[in-house]
Design a protein around this motif. Structure first.
Motif, PDB file in Angstrom:
ATOM      1  N   ALA A  47      -5.010  64.649  53.659  1.00 21.13           N
ATOM      2  CA  ALA A  47      -6.244  64.004  54.114  1.00 21.13           C
ATOM      3  C   ALA A  47      -5.933  62.937  55.160  1.00 21.13           C
ATOM      4  O   ALA A  47      -6.639  62.819  56.172  1.00 21.13           O
ATOM      5  CB  ALA A  47      -6.986  63.391  52.928  1.00 21.13           C
ATOM      6  N   ALA A  48      -4.860  62.178  54.950  1.00 20.88           N
ATOM      7  CA  ALA A  48      -4.474  61.150  55.918  1.00 20.88           C
ATOM      8  C   ALA A  48      -4.068  61.784  57.250  1.00 20.88           C
ATOM      9  O   ALA A  48      -4.440  61.292  58.320  1.00 20.88           O
ATOM     10  CB  ALA A  48      -3.328  60.306  55.361  1.00 20.88           C
ATOM     11  N   ARG A  49      -3.323  62.905  57.195  1.00 21.17           N
ATOM     12  CA  ARG A  49      -2.935  63.598  58.434  1.00 21.17           C
ATOM     13  C   ARG A  49      -4.176  64.109  59.174  1.00 21.17           C
ATOM     14  O   ARG A  49      -4.258  64.044  60.396  1.00 21.17           O
ATOM     15  CB  ARG A  49      -1.983  64.748  58.126  1.00 21.17           C
ATOM     16  CG  ARG A  49      -0.566  64.289  57.820  1.00 21.17           C
ATOM     17  CD  ARG A  49       0.418  65.454  57.789  1.00 21.17           C
ATOM     18  NE  ARG A  49       0.092  66.486  56.820  1.00 21.17           N
ATOM     19  CZ  ARG A  49       0.471  66.484  55.549  1.00 21.17           C
ATOM     20  NH1 ARG A  49       1.228  65.500  55.081  1.00 21.17           N
ATOM     21  NH2 ARG A  49       0.128  67.466  54.737  1.00 21.17           N
ATOM     22  N   ALA A  50      -5.139  64.604  58.432  1.00 19.24           N
ATOM     23  CA  ALA A  50      -6.364  65.107  59.058  1.00 19.24           C
ATOM     24  C   ALA A  50      -7.129  63.985  59.745  1.00 19.24           C
ATOM     25  O   ALA A  50      -7.636  64.155  60.855  1.00 19.24           O
ATOM     26  CB  ALA A  50      -7.245  65.805  58.021  1.00 19.24           C
ATOM     27  N   VAL A  51      -7.216  62.828  59.095  1.00 14.77           N
ATOM     28  CA  VAL A  51      -7.892  61.674  59.694  1.00 14.77           C
ATOM     29  C   VAL A  51      -7.150  61.242  60.951  1.00 14.77           C
ATOM     30  O   VAL A  51      -7.767  60.960  61.991  1.00 14.77           O
ATOM     31  CB  VAL A  51      -8.000  60.515  58.685  1.00 14.77           C
ATOM     32  CG1 VAL A  51      -8.409  59.225  59.363  1.00 14.77           C
ATOM     33  CG2 VAL A  51      -8.988  60.881  57.581  1.00 14.77           C
ATOM     34  N   ALA A  53      -5.219  63.103  62.899  1.00 11.10           N
ATOM     35  CA  ALA A  53      -5.423  64.120  63.929  1.00 11.10           C
ATOM     36  C   ALA A  53      -6.809  63.985  64.546  1.00 11.10           C
ATOM     37  O   ALA A  53      -6.972  64.100  65.760  1.00 11.10           O
ATOM     38  CB  ALA A  53      -5.219  65.517  63.348  1.00 11.10           C
ATOM     39  N   GLU A  54      -7.807  63.711  63.720  1.00 13.01           N
ATOM     40  CA  GLU A  54      -9.168  63.543  64.223  1.00 13.01           C
ATOM     41  C   GLU A  54      -9.253  62.337  65.169  1.00 13.01           C
ATOM     42  O   GLU A  54      -9.908  62.408  66.210  1.00 13.01           O
ATOM     43  CB  GLU A  54     -10.126  63.359  63.042  1.00 13.01           C
ATOM     44  CG  GLU A  54     -11.576  63.332  63.427  1.00 13.01           C
ATOM     45  CD  GLU A  54     -12.480  63.243  62.207  1.00 13.01           C
ATOM     46  OE1 GLU A  54     -13.440  62.459  62.260  1.00 13.01           O
ATOM     47  OE2 GLU A  54     -12.226  63.953  61.217  1.00 13.01           O
ATOM     48  N   ALA A  55      -8.558  61.256  64.822  1.00 16.06           N
ATOM     49  CA  ALA A  55      -8.534  60.078  65.695  1.00 16.06           C
ATOM     50  C   ALA A  55      -7.843  60.400  67.019  1.00 16.06           C
ATOM     51  O   ALA A  55      -8.286  59.966  68.089  1.00 16.06           O
ATOM     52  CB  ALA A  55      -7.832  58.916  64.995  1.00 16.06           C
ATOM     53  N   GLU A  56      -6.763  61.170  66.965  1.00 18.98           N
ATOM     54  CA  GLU A  56      -6.050  61.552  68.194  1.00 18.98           C
ATOM     55  C   GLU A  56      -6.934  62.430  69.076  1.00 18.98           C
ATOM     56  O   GLU A  56      -6.938  62.282  70.299  1.00 18.98           O
ATOM     57  CB  GLU A  56      -4.743  62.282  67.861  1.00 18.98           C
ATOM     58  CG  GLU A  56      -3.681  61.406  67.228  1.00 18.98           C
ATOM     59  CD  GLU A  56      -3.065  60.389  68.179  1.00 18.98           C
ATOM     60  OE1 GLU A  56      -3.368  60.395  69.396  1.00 18.98           O
ATOM     61  OE2 GLU A  56      -2.266  59.569  67.701  1.00 18.98           O
ATOM     62  N   VAL A  57      -7.691  63.344  68.477  1.00 19.54           N
ATOM     63  CA  VAL A  57      -8.600  64.187  69.248  1.00 19.54           C
ATOM     64  C   VAL A  57      -9.660  63.324  69.934  1.00 19.54           C
ATOM     65  O   VAL A  57      -9.961  63.510  71.119  1.00 19.54           O
ATOM     66  CB  VAL A  57      -9.252  65.267  68.352  1.00 19.54           C
ATOM     67  CG1 VAL A  57     -10.444  65.930  69.048  1.00 19.54           C
ATOM     68  CG2 VAL A  57      -8.218  66.318  67.955  1.00 19.54           C
ATOM     69  N   GLY A  58     -10.215  62.370  69.205  1.00 18.50           N
ATOM     70  CA  GLY A  58     -11.205  61.467  69.803  1.00 18.50           C
ATOM     71  C   GLY A  58     -10.627  60.679  70.968  1.00 18.50           C
ATOM     72  O   GLY A  58     -11.270  60.531  72.016  1.00 18.50           O
ATOM     73  N   PRO A 124      -0.015  67.811  62.943  1.00 15.22           N
ATOM     74  CA  PRO A 124      -0.365  68.240  61.583  1.00 15.22           C
ATOM     75  C   PRO A 124      -1.446  69.318  61.546  1.00 15.22           C
ATOM     76  O   PRO A 124      -1.973  69.618  60.497  1.00 15.22           O
ATOM     77  CB  PRO A 124      -0.898  66.958  60.956  1.00 15.22           C
ATOM     78  CG  PRO A 124      -1.581  66.269  62.091  1.00 15.22           C
ATOM     79  CD  PRO A 124      -0.747  66.605  63.313  1.00 15.22           C
ATOM     80  N   ALA A 125      -1.780  69.917  62.691  1.00 16.49           N
ATOM     81  CA  ALA A 125      -2.989  70.733  62.771  1.00 16.49           C
ATOM     82  C   ALA A 125      -2.849  72.139  62.210  1.00 16.49           C
ATOM     83  O   ALA A 125      -3.842  72.811  62.022  1.00 16.49           O
ATOM     84  CB  ALA A 125      -3.464  70.814  64.208  1.00 16.49           C
ATOM     85  N   GLY A 126      -1.668  72.616  61.986  1.00 16.15           N
ATOM     86  CA  GLY A 126      -1.514  73.961  61.427  1.00 16.15           C
ATOM     87  C   GLY A 126      -2.006  75.028  62.379  1.00 16.15           C
ATOM     88  O   GLY A 126      -1.509  75.167  63.486  1.00 16.15           O
ATOM     89  N   ALA A 127      -3.025  75.766  61.958  1.00 17.73           N
ATOM     90  CA  ALA A 127      -3.519  76.896  62.740  1.00 17.73           C
ATOM     91  C   ALA A 127      -4.098  76.465  64.088  1.00 17.73           C
ATOM     92  O   ALA A 127      -4.062  77.226  65.043  1.00 17.73           O
ATOM     93  CB  ALA A 127      -4.575  77.651  61.944  1.00 17.73           C
ATOM     94  N   ASP A 128      -4.643  75.264  64.172  1.00 14.75           N
ATOM     95  CA  ASP A 128      -5.228  74.788  65.424  1.00 14.75           C
ATOM     96  C   ASP A 128      -4.185  74.215  66.374  1.00 14.75           C
ATOM     97  O   ASP A 128      -4.523  73.815  67.486  1.00 14.75           O
ATOM     98  CB  ASP A 128      -6.273  73.706  65.140  1.00 14.75           C
ATOM     99  CG  ASP A 128      -7.482  74.256  64.403  1.00 14.75           C
ATOM    100  OD1 ASP A 128      -7.736  75.471  64.525  1.00 14.75           O
ATOM    101  OD2 ASP A 128      -8.164  73.477  63.725  1.00 14.75           O
ATOM    102  N   ALA A 129      -2.942  74.173  65.967  1.00 12.39           N
ATOM    103  CA  ALA A 129      -1.907  73.531  66.775  1.00 12.39           C
ATOM    104  C   ALA A 129      -1.775  74.182  68.142  1.00 12.39           C
ATOM    105  O   ALA A 129      -1.622  73.481  69.150  1.00 12.39           O
ATOM    106  CB  ALA A 129      -0.564  73.542  66.043  1.00 12.39           C
ATOM    107  N   LEU A 130      -1.842  75.481  68.217  1.00 17.87           N
ATOM    108  CA  LEU A 130      -1.689  76.164  69.503  1.00 17.87           C
ATOM    109  C   LEU A 130      -2.811  75.770  70.462  1.00 17.87           C
ATOM    110  O   LEU A 130      -2.561  75.483  71.628  1.00 17.87           O
ATOM    111  CB  LEU A 130      -1.647  77.678  69.307  1.00 17.87           C
ATOM    112  CG  LEU A 130      -1.477  78.480  70.604  1.00 17.87           C
ATOM    113  CD1 LEU A 130      -0.180  78.093  71.315  1.00 17.87           C
ATOM    114  CD2 LEU A 130      -1.482  79.964  70.301  1.00 17.87           C
TER     115      LEU A 130
END
Length: 195
Positions: A47-51, A53-58, A124-130
């Motif tokens: 959950a922390a990695r997802a948060v 990653a979401e901040a980095e996308v923003g 940390p994105a897994g499938a979305d990493a590419l």
């Protein structure tokens, strides 16, 4: 008396910690036992990695927006230079040329910053990493184009300033050309692809 207060403080701290663990478990969709388990730690880290990653996308999206705005400003200034050169007699364009170079340089910096954010989001994105890595590569390519475009504008501005005898402005414009070259080198560095 002091010992009794210390025991009560320990009980309150333990109760608060248990309540916090239970709240986290409920938030993560786990049974609210209050027990710290490997499953809880794993879910909390994910959950922390997802948060993160979401901040980095923003941040990447904001940097790309800024890059696009600087590109627009540079385009407007380029048209001003063309119009000034087309007049009879042509008007001096050194300062505007320097503005074009500075806008292209800022566009490149923002694009390079976006590339970094996209790469960190991909970790940390897994499938979305590419997909995120492709966004990073695109932003890095934009940074290269903008840095490449900035150099000639700064050099042209420097030549005009120096021809007019303004050595201070001429040296500042040359400094801009050096910054553009350094940013181009940074944007050209090949990044290792994600495993």
């Amino acid at each position: 008396m002091l010992e009794a207060l210390a025991v009560l403080a320990d009980v309150d701290a333990t109760t608060a910690a248990d309540a916090a663990v239970q709240a986290l478990q409920r938030h993560l969709g786990l049974a609210a036992t209050g027990e710290i388990t490997p499953a809880l730690l794993s879910r909390a880290q994910a959950a922390a990695r997802a948060v993160h990653a979401e901040a980095e996308v923003g941040a990447a999206e904001a940097a790309e927006t800024a890059s696009a705005l600087y590109e627009q400003i540079a385009g407007d200034r380029e048209r001003e230079v063309e119009a000034a050169r087309a007049r009879q007699p042509p008007r001096p364009t050194c300062l505007t040329e320097e503005e074009v170079g500075a806008s292209r340089l800022a566009e490149a910096r923002c694009a390079l910053e976006a590339a970094g954010h996209w790469r960190r989001a991909a970790e940390p994105a897994g499938a979305d990493a590419l997909a995120l890595e492709l966004r990073a590569a695109s932003a890095q390519a934009r940074a290269r184009r903008a840095a490449t475009a900035a150099g000639p504008w700064f050099r042209s501005a420097a030549a005009g300033h120096l021809a007019a005898g303004d050595r201070l402005q001429g040296s500042r414009a040359l400094e801009g050309a050096l910054k553009a070259a350094a940013l181009l080198a940074e944007a050209t560095v090949t990044r290792e692809p994600m495993p």
